[in-house]
Design an enzyme around this catalytic site. Structure first.
Site, PDB file in Angstrom:
ATOM      1  N   TYR A 148     111.347  40.516  51.886  1.00  0.00           N
ATOM      2  CA  TYR A 148     110.361  40.221  50.851  1.00  0.00           C
ATOM      3  C   TYR A 148     110.695  41.076  49.638  1.00  0.00           C
ATOM      4  O   TYR A 148     110.924  42.285  49.771  1.00  0.00           O
ATOM      5  CB  TYR A 148     108.952  40.544  51.337  1.00  0.00           C
ATOM      6  CG  TYR A 148     107.859  40.333  50.312  1.00  0.00           C
ATOM      7  CD1 TYR A 148     107.228  41.423  49.701  1.00  0.00           C
ATOM      8  CD2 TYR A 148     107.457  39.058  49.940  1.00  0.00           C
ATOM      9  CE1 TYR A 148     106.225  41.238  48.765  1.00  0.00           C
ATOM     10  CE2 TYR A 148     106.446  38.865  48.998  1.00  0.00           C
ATOM     11  CZ  TYR A 148     105.840  39.959  48.412  1.00  0.00           C
ATOM     12  OH  TYR A 148     104.847  39.773  47.479  1.00  0.00           O
ATOM     13  N   ASP A 243     117.193  46.415  47.182  1.00  0.00           N
ATOM     14  CA  ASP A 243     115.761  46.476  46.881  1.00  0.00           C
ATOM     15  C   ASP A 243     115.192  47.678  47.624  1.00  0.00           C
ATOM     16  O   ASP A 243     114.889  47.602  48.814  1.00  0.00           O
ATOM     17  CB  ASP A 243     115.072  45.176  47.310  1.00  0.00           C
ATOM     18  CG  ASP A 243     113.575  45.242  47.036  1.00  0.00           C
ATOM     19  OD1 ASP A 243     112.890  44.216  47.225  1.00  0.00           O
ATOM     20  OD2 ASP A 243     113.082  46.334  46.658  1.00  0.00           O
ATOM     21  N   LYS A 271     106.463  51.729  44.402  1.00  0.00           N
ATOM     22  CA  LYS A 271     105.743  52.557  45.370  1.00  0.00           C
ATOM     23  C   LYS A 271     105.862  54.059  45.102  1.00  0.00           C
ATOM     24  O   LYS A 271     105.194  54.595  44.228  1.00  0.00           O
ATOM     25  CB  LYS A 271     106.171  52.168  46.790  1.00  0.00           C
ATOM     26  CG  LYS A 271     105.857  50.674  47.081  1.00  0.00           C
ATOM     27  CD  LYS A 271     106.277  50.248  48.455  1.00  0.00           C
ATOM     28  CE  LYS A 271     106.240  48.749  48.613  1.00  0.00           C
ATOM     29  NZ  LYS A 271     104.900  48.210  48.895  1.00  0.00           N
TER      30      LYS A 271
HETATM   31  P1  KE4 Z   1     104.947  44.812  44.451  1.00  0.00           P
HETATM   32  O1  KE4 Z   1     105.119  43.726  43.435  1.00  0.00           O
HETATM   33  O2  KE4 Z   1     103.944  44.445  45.542  1.00  0.00           O
HETATM   34  O3  KE4 Z   1     104.691  46.186  43.838  1.00  0.00           O
HETATM   35  O4  KE4 Z   1     106.382  45.011  45.197  1.00  0.00           O
HETATM   36  C1  KE4 Z   1     106.975  43.882  45.806  1.00  0.00           C
HETATM   37  C2  KE4 Z   1     107.968  44.352  46.839  1.00  0.00           C
HETATM   38  C3  KE4 Z   1     109.318  44.317  46.547  1.00  0.00           C
HETATM   39  N1  KE4 Z   1     110.250  44.725  47.429  1.00  0.00           N
HETATM   40  C4  KE4 Z   1     109.888  45.205  48.645  1.00  0.00           C
HETATM   41  C5  KE4 Z   1     110.951  45.655  49.599  1.00  0.00           C
HETATM   42  C6  KE4 Z   1     108.512  45.276  49.002  1.00  0.00           C
HETATM   43  O5  KE4 Z   1     108.167  45.745  50.229  1.00  0.00           O
HETATM   44  C7  KE4 Z   1     107.535  44.848  48.094  1.00  0.00           C
HETATM   45  C8  KE4 Z   1     106.058  44.875  48.407  1.00  0.00           C
HETATM   46  N2  KE4 Z   1     105.679  45.366  49.708  1.00  0.00           N
HETATM   47  C9  KE4 Z   1     104.461  44.840  50.247  1.00  0.00           C
HETATM   48  C10 KE4 Z   1     104.265  45.474  51.633  1.00  0.00           C
HETATM   49  N3  KE4 Z   1     105.218  45.012  52.575  1.00  0.00           N
HETATM   50  C11 KE4 Z   1     103.285  45.062  49.375  1.00  0.00           C
HETATM   51  C12 KE4 Z   1     101.932  44.892  50.029  1.00  0.00           C
HETATM   52  C13 KE4 Z   1     101.176  43.740  49.441  1.00  0.00           C
HETATM   53  O6  KE4 Z   1     101.783  42.681  49.162  1.00  0.00           O
HETATM   54  O7  KE4 Z   1      99.939  43.903  49.282  1.00  0.00           O
END
Ligand code: KE4
Length: 436
Positions: A148, A243, A271
């Site tokens: 993801y 990523d 994060k």
């Molecule tokens: P954000 O757009 O949610 O800040 O980041 C996206 C993203 C990109 N790359 C990786 C490897 C990620 O894990 C994420 C987002 N992680 C999720 C948790 N697995 C966010 C939690 C959520 O969607 O509320």
């Protein structure tokens, strides 16, 4: 089940939230729909603990999905944010803090020569892919099933995290044209990746990969996998994007790239870099990042990118991590012991559930087979996971409400919290009522 577990205020808030917010939440996984029941509404957090609106206290293994590597409400971060707020919240202009943040990231992560701040991991990955496409003049990208990378259109293909939790490969509302150039491969399968390069000679702009997959549950790279992606990209003149939104500044001061000693061409961060404030970033080779506006023709922008308050939070956390590099080996060793003990608890009860973990990231897969890719992860019994997760929650342990997420540890988790967690897990798994 902890009989005193009262969640009435959270239930009232959830009912009201659903009147105004889709599903009552601002991010789908927070709705707890995968495990059922109502989500606790969190009022405050401190160190390794969350407290909800009913006063229930939890040992937190979500850590805001990774940012809180030093625990919640870290004094130095809180103070830096307060001081930044006193000077103003946002100017929409260049600031000293952005220079300090960019310099710090470039000094911490070998291979980052230029870096751009954005406001989320989604933006970071979306922008890095656009830079790779602009730099190579190619359109196709390779991503891995179960990984993801945020919710931008071209990446909602066989995606992990909340998409996988919903039991879907992708999303409605994404035109076929947006994903036509997105090729997918199986994580840890270099043969499949090479076949995509052979079938699309000279057309692949980049590979985007989670160097430790943590959105289908935790799936580490098998030996040689990341090195193989590096080699395939070199041979094809394609850009390798790590990523590191989750792994960045978590596995080591220079993330997974430093942990596995494989250097991508571009990195994405999120994060931890924001310490809980909305920050993402992408960066890497100067020649590639030089295609980004205003230097080059790849446009990307953001009203609140590099926001001074968010920079203050991220700078405070990253500076603490830089000044205390021993925290990484300590945290990784503590976490390794913790996850290894969980594996023992399961083995003692005849459960072959794999506990996949790397550094302070890990997860239990409720399946009786090894999990090295998306197909394996999908064999997990999500009902059995839901039962486990609800028991843990009712006994004061807050795990991600989805089989396809990770457990995160922080430097604030002491043996007291870890031992308590293991005790509750022993009680759950020894009950014998676990769906095998
Ligand atoms: P954000 O757009 O949610 O800040 O980041 C996206 C993203 C990109 N790359 C990786 C490897 C990620 O894990 C994420 C987002 N992680 C999720 C948790 N697995 C966010 C939690 C959520 O969607 O509320």
């Amino acid at each position: 089940m902890h009989m005193m577990y009262n969640t009435s205020v959270s239930e009232q808030l959830f009912a009201e939230a659903q009147q105004y917010i889709p599903g009552g939440v601002n991010s789908p996984v927070r709705a707890f729909s995968s495990i059922g029941g109502n989500p606790p509404f969190i009022r405050q957090a401190n160190g390794p603990y969350l407290t909800d609106e009913d006063g229930n206290r939890y040992i937190d293994y979500v850590c805001s999905w990774g940012p809180m590597i030093l625990g919640h409400n870290r004094p130095e971060v809180r103070e830096a944010v307060a001081q930044a707020c006193a000077r103003g919240l946002s100017y929409g202009a260049a600031t000293r803090a952005e220079v300090e943040m960019a310099r710090l990231v470039c000094s911490l992560v070998p291979g980052v020569e230029l870096v751009r701040m954005v406001n989320s991991g989604t933006e970071a990955v979306m922008s890095a892919i656009r830079a790779a496409r602009g730099y190579t003049g190619r359109d196709k990208i390779i991503k891995f099933n179960g990984c993801y990378h945020g919710h931008s259109d071209c990446l909602l293909v066989q995606a992990g995290s909340g998409v996988m939790t919903a039991g879907r490969p992708g999303s409605d509302g994404v035109p076929a044209g947006c994903t036509a150039d997105t090729l997918t491969a199986t994580y840890n399968d270099l043969v499949g990746v090479k076949a995509l390069f052979d079938a699309n000679p000279g057309q692949i702009a980049c590979i985007v990969v989670e160097p430790v997959a943590a959105n289908m549950g935790v799936v580490p790279p098998q030996p040689g996998f990341l090195q193989g992606l590096r080699r395939l990209c070199d041979e094809a003149g394609s850009v390798l994007i790590f990523d590191e939104v989750i792994t960045g500044f978590r596995l080591s001061p220079s993330g997974a790239a430093g942990y596995y000693k494989v250097q991508p061409d571009l990195f994405t961060f999120g994060k931890i870099i924001g310490a809980g404030m909305p920050v993402g970033a992408y960066g890497g080779r100067r020649d590639i990042m030089s295609v980004v506006a205003p230097l080059g023709g790849v446009y990307q922008a953001g009203t609140l990118s590099g926001n001074p308050v968010a920079m203050a939070a991220g700078l405070a956390q990253l500076t603490l991590l830089r000044e205390n590099p021993q925290w990484y080996s300590e945290l990784n060793a503590t976490a390794d012991g913790f996850f290894t003990e969980i594996q023992s608890i399961l083995r003692e009860r005849g459960l072959a559930y794999p506990v996949n973990h790397v550094g302070s990231l890990g997860c239990i897969f409720f399946t009786q087979q090894p999990v090295v890719n998306y197909e394996d992860a999908k064999t997990a019994d999500t009902r059995a996971f839901a039962s486990y997760c609800k028991y843990m929650l009712a006994n004061g342990v807050y795990c991600a409400p989805s089989q396809f997420e990770a457990m995160f540890l922080s430097t604030a988790h002491t043996n007291a919290e870890l031992d308590r967690t293991l005790e509750i897990m022993r009680n759950y798994f020894k009950r014998g009522s676990v769906n095998r």
